[in-house]
Design an enzyme around this catalytic site. Structure first.
Site, PDB file in Angstrom:
ATOM      1  N   ASP A 388       0.772  -1.015   0.021  1.00  7.76           N
ATOM      2  CA  ASP A 388      -0.164   0.135   0.079  1.00  7.76           C
ATOM      3  C   ASP A 388       0.810   1.460  -0.200  1.00  7.76           C
ATOM      4  O   ASP A 388       0.400   2.362  -0.828  1.00  7.76           O
ATOM      5  CB  ASP A 388      -0.783   0.111   1.263  1.00  7.76           C
TER       6      ASP A 388
HETATM    7  P1  NAP Z   1       1.154  -3.931   3.083  1.00  8.93           P
HETATM    8  O1  NAP Z   1       0.204  -2.997   2.221  1.00  8.93           O
HETATM    9  O2  NAP Z   1       0.248  -4.689   4.213  1.00  8.93           O
HETATM   10  O3  NAP Z   1       1.536  -5.088   2.202  1.00  8.93           O
HETATM   11  C1  NAP Z   1       2.679  -6.235   2.782  1.00  8.93           C
HETATM   12  C2  NAP Z   1       2.992  -6.934   1.666  1.00  8.93           C
HETATM   13  O4  NAP Z   1       3.883  -7.768   2.110  1.00  8.93           O
HETATM   14  C3  NAP Z   1       1.818  -7.910   1.143  1.00  8.93           C
HETATM   15  O5  NAP Z   1       1.168  -7.466  -0.215  1.00  8.93           O
HETATM   16  C4  NAP Z   1       2.396  -9.150   1.009  1.00  8.93           C
HETATM   17  O6  NAP Z   1       2.401  -9.958  -0.273  1.00  8.93           O
HETATM   18  C5  NAP Z   1       3.971  -9.151   1.298  1.00  8.93           C
HETATM   19  N1  NAP Z   1       4.295 -10.246   2.141  1.00  8.93           N
HETATM   20  C6  NAP Z   1       3.588 -10.599   3.345  1.00  8.93           C
HETATM   21  N2  NAP Z   1       4.528 -11.456   4.038  1.00  8.93           N
HETATM   22  C7  NAP Z   1       5.771 -11.603   3.206  1.00  8.93           C
HETATM   23  C8  NAP Z   1       6.838 -12.451   3.329  1.00  8.93           C
HETATM   24  N3  NAP Z   1       7.218 -13.520   4.316  1.00  8.93           N
HETATM   25  N4  NAP Z   1       7.919 -12.074   2.307  1.00  8.93           N
HETATM   26  C9  NAP Z   1       7.796 -11.126   1.514  1.00  8.93           C
HETATM   27  N5  NAP Z   1       6.569 -10.494   1.386  1.00  8.93           N
HETATM   28  C10 NAP Z   1       5.598 -10.464   2.082  1.00  8.93           C
HETATM   29  O7  NAP Z   1       2.266  -3.289   3.916  1.00  8.93           O
HETATM   30  P2  NAP Z   1       2.952  -1.854   3.832  1.00  8.93           P
HETATM   31  O8  NAP Z   1       3.119  -1.425   2.228  1.00  8.93           O
HETATM   32  O9  NAP Z   1       4.079  -1.706   4.860  1.00  8.93           O
HETATM   33  O10 NAP Z   1       1.654  -0.983   4.207  1.00  8.93           O
HETATM   34  C11 NAP Z   1       1.138  -1.008   5.736  1.00  8.93           C
HETATM   35  C12 NAP Z   1      -0.526  -0.715   5.496  1.00  8.93           C
HETATM   36  O11 NAP Z   1      -0.875  -0.980   6.860  1.00  8.93           O
HETATM   37  C13 NAP Z   1      -0.688   0.597   5.081  1.00  8.93           C
HETATM   38  O12 NAP Z   1      -2.114   0.230   4.276  1.00  8.93           O
HETATM   39  C14 NAP Z   1      -1.213   1.381   6.280  1.00  8.93           C
HETATM   40  O13 NAP Z   1      -1.948   2.149   6.170  1.00  8.93           O
HETATM   41  C15 NAP Z   1      -1.680   0.061   7.300  1.00  8.93           C
HETATM   42  N6  NAP Z   1      -1.599   0.475   8.693  1.00  8.93           N
HETATM   43  C16 NAP Z   1      -0.188   0.824   9.134  1.00  8.93           C
HETATM   44  C17 NAP Z   1      -0.244   1.251  10.477  1.00  8.93           C
HETATM   45  C18 NAP Z   1       1.272   1.551  11.197  1.00  8.93           C
HETATM   46  O14 NAP Z   1       1.311   2.006  12.289  1.00  8.93           O
HETATM   47  N7  NAP Z   1       2.311   0.956  10.480  1.00  8.93           N
HETATM   48  C19 NAP Z   1      -1.181   1.397  11.446  1.00  8.93           C
HETATM   49  C20 NAP Z   1      -2.612   0.849  10.666  1.00  8.93           C
HETATM   50  C21 NAP Z   1      -2.728   0.592   9.348  1.00  8.93           C
HETATM   51  P3  NAP Z   1       2.353 -11.513  -0.436  1.00  8.93           P
HETATM   52  O15 NAP Z   1       1.283 -11.950   0.289  1.00  8.93           O
HETATM   53  O16 NAP Z   1       2.193 -11.681  -2.085  1.00  8.93           O
HETATM   54  O17 NAP Z   1       3.658 -11.998   0.069  1.00  8.93           O
END
Ligand code: NAP
Length: 461
Positions: A388
């Protein structure tokens, strides 16, 4: 308070503790000073505990000693055994403990003295403390259970839920006001406590586990305010100061997290963003796979590489492997930087904590505003388990549910290599057009395994 020597000592330790809490919080605002800040806050807590042991109201130390021993053992074991990936639910549990303590102190004070014996201000503070404490206890337990997968992580909803919740919450507040105005009505006070515990459950179950970090930082803020109210009830200055710091820093953190996701607090609490995982993405073309060898060659001959870590780095525990790859590249004269999105992962500072654990120098970590202008001059952007936070739809597609969320603009780099296991979506459940762009190559596999093999291949180039 009596002007005895012992009480001067107590007030002095509380003053020291309060100063240490403030300095600790200041230290936590930057990765370089965060560790020192943590130690200061811990020292502050120790000073507050030691000071309290000299309180004139203490008759016997047996129960206190038992609490200290049990608490220390539980805290120590949690710190040793809970893995980094489970940190959000561990934090939720700590909030539940803190809030339950505040609620219990309030209930005990009410049972000891009764509402009639208290001035109206103390009565109000006590009611507020028990209401927030009870609500935060169950809310945090539900948040921890959702994050740990003990209960379904997706929003649990039923028809008319918002009305039921509104009725329940107004009943809680109504009972609080009634018991302040009519202090003799113990039954209403206990009804408020019960409604408070139930409200915590009902408020948190309709929220998806992906939104839990924001909910938790809000609950953290409530737990802090409950502690501050406890301070007013007990006439304890350090609780007032620490609780207020906790309450307002938690609230500010919630606002900052919402801002970084371009969402409002009300949308997090009353919308069910965590439920959109089934949204079908439009067909955007083909994803191009890259072999390990080709990826290694491209990286080895680059001038500048920017690594963008995300949630997948945390689940794969690939922080050391990413450092190994960076070392291998740096040995070849490649400049390696890390682009850190404020909400990458599942809790604030998630990436900073992981990379610090792998001894990645702080100077190599670049916040979003600083790294974005560098992408056009970046040869390869390596996206490690992020989705994301690098989705260009947030910038380009006004109809996207994440429209307006600031992103790391990796699509502006000369080329992009995305490390992920397969076609899995991110937290928002949305398809990511970045993966279909001509400049993007996909390296499938667990991030830790892919990075370790890449580091080895780079050494062989
Ligand atoms: P993300 O959008 O959740 O994407 C994570 C990606 O990691 C997935 O597409 C997954 O694809 C891949 N993945 C999972 N396990 C893996 C592994 N073992 N090896 C390789 N790839 C792996 O992560 P992000 O880009 O960090 O975004 C964070 C999201 O969380 C945002 O939408 C944000 O708004 C939300 N959020 C964050 C917080 C905070 O405080 N940080 C709080 C609330 C919400 P595959 O399944 O294909 O591997």
């Amino acid at each position: 308070m009596e002007p005895s020597g012992v009480n001067y000592f107590l007030e002095f330790t509380y003053l020291i503790a309060s100063i240490l809490f403030i300095l600790g919080l200041k230290g936590l605002s930057h990765p370089e000073t965060a560790r020192r800040g943590m130690f200061m806050a811990e020292a502050g807590m120790l000073a507050a505990i030691i000071g309290t042991l000299f309180h004139h109201g203490i008759i016997t130390y047996e129960w206190i000693a038992a609490g200290l021993i049990i608490g220390t053992i539980i805290g120590g074991l949690m710190a040793i055994w809970v893995p980094m990936t489970a940190m959000p639910q561990r934090t939720a549990l700590s909030h539940a403990f803190g809030a339950f303590a505040a609620a219990l102190v309030g209930i005990a004070e009410f049972m000891l003295h009764g509402g009639l014996a208290m001035p109206v201000f103390t009565r109000s503070a006590l009611g507020f403390e028990v209401m927030l404490g009870s609500l935060t206890t169950t809310g945090s337990l539900i948040a921890a259970s959702k994050l740990q997968g003990l209960i379904r992580g997706t929003p649990i909803q039923f028809r008319g839920q918002q009305y039921v919740n509104a009725l329940l919450f107004s009943s809680t507040v109504g009972c609080l006001l009634y018991s302040v105005v009519n202090p003799a009505s113990a039954g209403v006070f206990y009804a408020m406590t019960g409604f408070g515990f139930l409200s915590g459950v009902m408020i948190v179950i309709p929220i998806g586990s992906a939104d839990m970090p924001v909910v938790m930082s809000l609950l953290n803020s409530y737990a802090g305010l409950a502690a501050a109210a406890t301070g007013f009830v007990l006439g304890n200055n350090v609780l007032v100061i620490a609780g207020t710091l906790d309450g307002f820093s938690g609230f500010i953190l919630s606002i900052l997290m919402c801002k970084a996701m371009n969402r409002s607090i009300t949308n997090v609490l009353f919308g069910s963003f965590g439920a959109v995982h089934d949204v079908a993405g439009a067909v955007m073309g083909e994803m191009r796979e890259i072999s390990l060898e080709d990826a290694a060659v491209r990286l080895a001959y680059a001038n500048k590489v920017v690594v963008v870590p995300g949630y997948g780095l945390a689940t794969a525990q690939a922080q050391h492997a990413v450092r190994d790859l960076a070392n291998a590249l740096e040995e070849r004269g490649v400049t390696v930087k890390y682009g850190i999105h404020p909400v990458a992962g599942r809790m604030p500072g998630h990436m900073n904590v992981l990379l610090a654990e792998a001894n990645v120098p702080y100077g190599d970590l670049y916040e979003m505003e600083r790294i974005n202008p560098e992408f056009p001059t970046t040869d390869v952007a390596v996206v490690v388990g992020a989705n994301d936070v690098v989705n260009p739809d947030a910038r380009d597609n006004a109809n996207s549910p994440i429209a307006g969320m600031p992103i790391l603009e990796v699509d502006k780099a000369k080329s992009v290599i995305v490390l992920k296991r397969g076609q899995g979506r991110g937290f928002s459940g949305l398809e990511n057009p970045l993966f279909f762009k001509p400049g993007t190559s996909m390296l499938y596999g667990d991030a830790k395994a892919s990075l370790s093999q890449l580091a080895q291949e780079v050494k062989n180039v």
